[in-house]
Design an enzyme around this catalytic site. Sequence first.
Site, PDB file in Angstrom:
ATOM      1  N   ASP A  27       0.840  -1.244   0.018  1.00 20.13           N
ATOM      2  CA  ASP A  27      -0.135   0.020  -0.077  1.00 20.13           C
ATOM      3  C   ASP A  27       0.854   1.164  -0.025  1.00 20.13           C
ATOM      4  OD1 ASP A  27      -2.008   1.655   0.172  1.00 20.13           O
ATOM      5  OD2 ASP A  27      -2.140   1.557   2.706  1.00 20.13           O
ATOM      6  N   ASN A  41      -0.772   4.746  -0.207  1.00 21.41           N
ATOM      7  CA  ASN A  41      -1.240   5.801   0.199  1.00 21.41           C
ATOM      8  C   ASN A  41      -2.126   5.781   1.693  1.00 21.41           C
ATOM      9  OD1 ASN A  41      -3.240   4.280  -0.781  1.00 21.41           O
ATOM     10  ND2 ASN A  41      -4.388   5.549  -1.965  1.00 21.41           N
ATOM     11  N   ASP A  43      -4.586   3.495   2.651  1.00 18.03           N
ATOM     12  CA  ASP A  43      -5.801   3.142   2.776  1.00 18.03           C
ATOM     13  C   ASP A  43      -6.101   1.524   3.225  1.00 18.03           C
ATOM     14  OD1 ASP A  43      -5.219   1.933   0.467  1.00 18.03           O
ATOM     15  OD2 ASP A  43      -6.797   2.851  -0.740  1.00 18.03           O
ATOM     16  N   ASP A  61      -1.571  -1.073  -4.018  1.00 16.52           N
ATOM     17  CA  ASP A  61      -1.865  -0.362  -5.276  1.00 16.52           C
ATOM     18  C   ASP A  61      -0.744  -0.330  -6.220  1.00 16.52           C
ATOM     19  OD1 ASP A  61       0.028   1.806  -3.998  1.00 16.52           O
ATOM     20  OD2 ASP A  61      -1.890   2.132  -2.665  1.00 16.52           O
ATOM     21  N   ASP A  90      -3.541  -9.417 -16.484  1.00 19.41           N
ATOM     22  CA  ASP A  90      -4.553 -10.846 -16.246  1.00 19.41           C
ATOM     23  C   ASP A  90      -5.565 -10.230 -17.189  1.00 19.41           C
ATOM     24  OD1 ASP A  90      -6.057 -12.846 -15.141  1.00 19.41           O
ATOM     25  OD2 ASP A  90      -4.747 -12.692 -13.108  1.00 19.41           O
ATOM     26  N   ASP A 104      -7.393 -15.641 -17.544  1.00 21.55           N
ATOM     27  CA  ASP A 104      -8.277 -16.361 -16.871  1.00 21.55           C
ATOM     28  C   ASP A 104      -9.160 -17.309 -17.179  1.00 21.55           C
ATOM     29  OD1 ASP A 104      -9.099 -15.889 -13.740  1.00 21.55           O
ATOM     30  OD2 ASP A 104     -10.908 -15.566 -14.796  1.00 21.55           O
ATOM     31  N   GLU A 162      -4.975 -20.058 -18.256  1.00 23.93           N
ATOM     32  CA  GLU A 162      -5.495 -20.984 -17.117  1.00 23.93           C
ATOM     33  C   GLU A 162      -6.350 -21.997 -17.648  1.00 23.93           C
ATOM     34  OE1 GLU A 162      -7.176 -20.381 -12.753  1.00 23.93           O
ATOM     35  OE2 GLU A 162      -8.180 -19.160 -14.234  1.00 23.93           O
ATOM     36  N   HIS A 180      -2.854 -17.053  -6.177  1.00 26.92           N
ATOM     37  CA  HIS A 180      -3.860 -16.316  -5.401  1.00 26.92           C
ATOM     38  C   HIS A 180      -4.973 -17.228  -4.985  1.00 26.92           C
ATOM     39  CE1 HIS A 180      -5.171 -16.133  -9.521  1.00 26.92           C
ATOM     40  NE2 HIS A 180      -6.146 -15.671  -9.015  1.00 26.92           N
ATOM     41  N   ASP A 181      -5.158 -18.355  -5.636  1.00 22.17           N
ATOM     42  CA  ASP A 181      -6.127 -19.170  -5.502  1.00 22.17           C
ATOM     43  C   ASP A 181      -6.016 -20.424  -4.647  1.00 22.17           C
ATOM     44  OD1 ASP A 181      -7.785 -17.721  -7.087  1.00 22.17           O
ATOM     45  OD2 ASP A 181      -7.355 -18.890  -8.937  1.00 22.17           O
TER      46      ASP A 181
HETATM   47  C1  GLC Z   1      -9.800 -17.764 -11.913  1.00 23.73           C
HETATM   48  C2  GLC Z   1      -9.031 -16.890 -10.966  1.00 23.73           C
HETATM   49  C3  GLC Z   1      -9.781 -16.814  -9.666  1.00 23.73           C
HETATM   50  C4  GLC Z   1     -11.416 -16.318  -9.988  1.00 23.73           C
HETATM   51  C5  GLC Z   1     -11.925 -17.117 -11.158  1.00 23.73           C
HETATM   52  C6  GLC Z   1     -13.057 -16.211 -11.911  1.00 23.73           C
HETATM   53  O1  GLC Z   1      -9.831 -19.159 -11.544  1.00 23.73           O
HETATM   54  O2  GLC Z   1      -7.840 -17.213 -10.625  1.00 23.73           O
HETATM   55  O3  GLC Z   1      -9.273 -15.978  -8.826  1.00 23.73           O
HETATM   56  O4  GLC Z   1     -11.828 -16.384  -9.089  1.00 23.73           O
HETATM   57  O5  GLC Z   1     -11.157 -17.244 -12.093  1.00 23.73           O
HETATM   58  O6  GLC Z   1     -12.893 -15.227 -12.569  1.00 23.73           O
HETATM   59 CA    CA Z   2      -3.525   2.147  -1.519  1.00 20.23          CA
END
Ligand code: GLC
Ligand code: CA
Length: 539
Positions: free
Chosen positions: A12, A14, A16, A20, A89, A190, A232, A306-307
């Site tokens: 971050d 700023n 919040d 970012d 992405d 994605d 993906e 991230h999943d």
């Molecule tokens: C992909 C992303 C995931 C998202 C899903 C729907 O699997 O990695 O984070 O929720 O697609 O867009």
């Molecule tokens: Ca921020």
Amino acid sequence: MIYQIYPRSFQDSNGDGIGDLQGIMKRLDYLEQLGIDGIWLSPVCKSPQDDNGYDISDYQDIDPMFGSLSDMEQLIEEAKKHGIRIIMDLVLNHTSDEHPWFKEAKSGRDNPYHDYYVWRDGEEGTPPNGMRACFGGSAWQWVPEVGQYYFHQFSVKQPDLNWDNPRVRQEIFEMIRWWMDKGVGGFRLDVIDQIAKVPDKGITNNGPMLHTYIEELSRETFQKGDLVTVGEAWGATPELAKLYSNPDGREFSMVFQFEHINLDQQEGKEKWDLAPLPFLKLKEIFNQWQTSLYGCGWNSLFWDNHDLPRIVSRWGDDGKYRTESAKMLATLLHGMQGTPYIYQGEELGMTNVKYDIQDYRDIETLHMYQERKDAGYREEEIMASIYAKSRDNARTPMQWDGGKYAGFSEREPWIRVNPNYREINSEAQVGVAGSVFEYYRKLVKMRKEYPVLTDGRFRLLLEKDEQIFAYVRENEESRILVVCNFFGKPALCELEEAWDEAELLIGNYEGENDRPGEMRDGFLEVLRPYEARMYLARR
Ligand code: GLC
Ligand code: CA
């Protein structure tokens, strides 16, 4: 070498409490030190954030939470100066329900945008079929204004785009070319294997038109530039991956497949239905992918994103052997053929969390919690699944230092910081001998130094060994041997081939190593808990 940034949790700038783009710019030196070539940036486009940016309402603007379009242009330029390209992405399977296209689409059946989405007739309360959305509930949502249902594979705020409509495809291609003109280095696509759905037949991924659409997409966009692209594809097999990543460049540079990362769940059930990792199966799957794509496709190598939960907690040991096991897992992956992805914090050995339910933010986690509560599951059982598999394990703020909020922000972050940040943070690791960070840095460098790591053939050793993961990479000039004890107890390692002249390139017990790692008589030794080594032999 690609590094994934989940922008809302990285830095971050700023105050919040949300990461970012300016924050990322502050950390480019750190990333350059690690040695990476590209950043895959999870979505930063304008979005109501129902699914943390995977629900886009404007593909050609940045969400104010992350900054502005000019911040993005600046990031692309600044990153270039550090030798790093930005990989965006692209969420093309669906938009947000707040995207202007969808607002138009649901205003009337005759609206020119109506056919941008997937609609079916039906009676209110009786959806066209029983298909379920990934985040729970029916995949169909009734819209009284048009007296029809729209299809959504994810949340109700993520209506699926209709790829069978050529106008949808053209608009998407134009939007991608616009980003290409801005100098992005590539794209991650994605859930790309879900774009060619056929809901009437219950088909979500690998629809019959899928590769036709991807080829067109690639021809109209990516092939006009010098880009790296990765699709993906949860439903990819090695055969399908050869299509996606054909070296002729017809589709993508490579594909994310998930076969190795889905193993610790009960067969035919959901990821929440936990099961121990079948280790022999893990070896078999890597072996299959490594050998079948050789020369005719290209792998992505990853443990985390991230999943997914944090790998050191998942298949390593985030207690006593955290450092050793994090390094072992890194060695195992980075010795293979493909493009390695490092997910933010993985290079520090960041771990999973155990929060109270009100501290979770992820839409998938919260939906599951409610669904299973309603279905009568016990609280402890649900929470055990969440601790093991919640996507929020990977989404806690990046741990930069031991100060308040881990140096991520000055204000309370949007999601709690992992309480172990005082011990695990980048300040405690960068430049510190023996740290997980320095180990990753060395691996990244080695991948660039030894061509055999790029082009060598893969050969699995000790296929049936219950504890050791060992393999060879070999080309005309040299051979690499990787041996890893995947578990927390010592293992006897007996190779059938001699590696007497080999040089130890890297090992996770280096320094405190009483044995210099020399090869003796076909290498019969005991590997310590989670011990990993990589050797080089010239031919
Ligand atoms: C992909 C992303 C995931 C998202 C899903 C729907 O699997 O990695 O984070 O929720 O697609 O867009
Ligand atoms: Ca921020």
